[in-house]
Design an enzyme around this catalytic site. Structure first.
Site, short mmCIF file in Angstrom:
data_model
loop_
_atom_site.label_atom_id
_atom_site.label_comp_id
_atom_site.label_asym_id
_atom_site.label_seq_id
_atom_site.Cartn_x
_atom_site.Cartn_y
_atom_site.Cartn_z
N ASP A 28 -1.94 2.05 -5.03
CA ASP A 28 -3.23 2.51 -4.54
C ASP A 28 -4.29 1.43 -4.75
O ASP A 28 -4.20 0.61 -5.67
CB ASP A 28 -3.65 3.78 -5.27
CG ASP A 28 -2.74 4.96 -4.95
OD1 ASP A 28 -2.18 4.98 -3.84
OD2 ASP A 28 -2.59 5.85 -5.82
N HIS B 272 0.81 -1.22 0.00
CA HIS B 272 0.00 0.00 0.00
C HIS B 272 0.85 1.27 0.00
O HIS B 272 0.32 2.37 -0.20
CB HIS B 272 -0.94 0.01 1.22
CG HIS B 272 -2.29 0.59 0.92
ND1 HIS B 272 -2.51 1.54 -0.06
CD2 HIS B 272 -3.51 0.36 1.47
CE1 HIS B 272 -3.78 1.87 -0.09
NE2 HIS B 272 -4.41 1.16 0.83
#
Length: 440
Positions: free
Chosen positions: A416, A412
């Site tokens: 995205d 992450h």
């Protein structure tokens, strides 16, 4: 008489420390030239250390699980003649090996392979000798073994003993060098139930109070370190999507019927590899490695596809180089070759390192949903779940379709959620309309 010292060999690749995985001998044993003395491990490569001389084992330099520096004394062998080290007058010819250290929590290094003439092998993972459990008076006679002495047995026999609740420490071995055979285990189990006292429950069942403390050593330790490092450094998030693979399976079966004999059988993996390669053209940020120390993400044009392979010693990631340049049969052949090399302990450093994105599959045991751990320092991993037939609604009618879930994880920090979802949906579209796999 003299002492011949065998030192921990330099495996190459700049490695300074090697883990002692297993001894094949003990103090007092007679050894002959070329007899295997020990198994040692560097990263995920296990090496057999043979004896260059005839003699008697006088000293072991460490216990299983001990990490030793290259050049340290591995074993002393008492030999005829002067040897290569003069024995000290009055010194005891043997001493006990030091206890194994606690498993380290340091990150696992890159996968390595041997560069010396020593033979690579896939060694059984040692199990430490536990303390003897309490036993009823009717328990079978126990074999006397020295403290710290590890019974010899194959991985299959060890697993069978574990399933039966039998501790190999107390089983007599009738094989070479006292190795415990399957028949020894069955004979021991037939003489009585080990551990505990009769239960008050009906049916003659007995309580089992056996315990085993199993330190992580060898490949199991490397896997633990790698997984810990990946989870510690990478903030994972997972995305799961179901895929209708009915048409894909029909195509695969048809291709195998027409070309399977001359080109080899196709599984789902090479088809998924092709879909991944095509999807990465639109999402090159997924085919990347993140150096979080330097704060640099490197995207690759080449797709070096990691394929997680389960072996008897643990999970290994084989790397199919330049998947973007392979057709499905070439991918299938290479995946099969790499899996065989990993399972037989013959995989090289290049075959076990340098992947840019990884596929993980448990085949028919793939379950419905998994949360795969990213192969650090990559940024994405695609998990393949099993194919099942389910009733689905298509154009207002309930029909039976072959469904498969993709369970994928992403870093992450650099990926995205929207990009990850679009990437998986692109793979899904290619698998559900497999003709698009061949459109350039």
């Amino acid at each position: 008489m003299g002492i011949h010292v065998i030192k921990m060999p330099d495996i190459g690749e700049g490695i300074a420390e090697v883990e002692l995985v297993m001894w094949h001998v003990k103090v007092g044993d007679a050894v002959t030239e070329d007899m295997i003395l020990a198994d040692v491990m560097t990263d995920k490569a296990t090496i057999e250390i043979p004896s260059p001389v005839h003699g008697t084992v006088a000293m072991l330099g460490g216990a299983a699980g001990h990490v030793m520096a290259v050049g340290a004394d591995l074993i002393h062998i008492e030999v005829e003649g002067a040897g290569n080290l003069k024995a000290q007058a009055g010194a005891a010819p043997a001493h006990a090996a030091p206890p194994p250290p606690a498993p380290a929590a340091s990150p696992a290094p890159a996968v390595a392979a041997p560069t010396t003439p020593a033979k690579a092998t896939q060694a059984e993972v040692p199990v430490p000798v536990p303390a003897a459990p309490r036993a009823p008076a009717s328990a079978p006679a126990r074999v006397a073994r020295e403290a710290g002495e590890r019974p010899l047995a194959s991985p299959a026999v060890r697993k069978r003993a574990w399933d039966m609740g039998v501790e190999l420490q107390f089983v007599h071995g009738s094989g070479p060098a006292g190795r415990i055979l399957g028949t020894d285990l069955e004979a021991y189990a037939a003489r009585g139930v080990q551990g505990g006292s009769p239960s008050t429950a009906t049916g003659g069942y007995r309580e089992n109070h056996a315990e085993q403390a199993i330190p992580l050593i060898g490949l199991r330790r490397k896997i633990a370190q790698k997984m810990q490092e990946s989870k510690r450094r990478i903030p994972h998030f997972s995305y799961v999507e179901e895929v209708d693979v009915t048409e894909l399976e029909n195509l695969r079966v048809r291709m195998n019927e027409q070309w399977g004999k001359e080109r080899g059988k196709l599984t789902v993996l090479p088809l998924l590899a092709r879909a991944l390669v095509v999807a990465l053209r639109q999402f090159p940020q997924m085919n990347a490695r993140f150096d979080d120390d330097a704060g640099v993400v490197t995207q690759y044009g080449a797709v070096h596809l990691g394929v997680a392979t389960q072996t008897d010693s643990g999970l290994m990631v084989s790397v199919m180089r330049h998947a973007e340049a392979r057709d499905m049969w070439s991918s299938a052949a290479e995946i099969g070759r790499l899996a065989d090399a990993a399972r037989t302990g013959k995989a090289t450093r290049d075959e076990l390192s340098g992947s840019t994105i990884t596929i993980s599959s448990l085949g028919p045991l793939g379950g419905i949903v998994t949360t795969p751990v990213i192969n650090h320092p990559e940024v994405a991993i695609i998990g393949v779940n099993k194919i099942v037939e389910r009733p689905m609604v298509r154009q207002g009618a309930v029909v039976i379709r072959k469904m498969m879930n993709l369970s994928s994880s992403f870093d992450h920090r650099v990926v995205d959620g929207m990009d990850a979802a679009q990437f998986v949906q692109t793979i899904r579209g290619l698998l559900e309309c497999p003709a698009m796999l061949f459109v350039e």
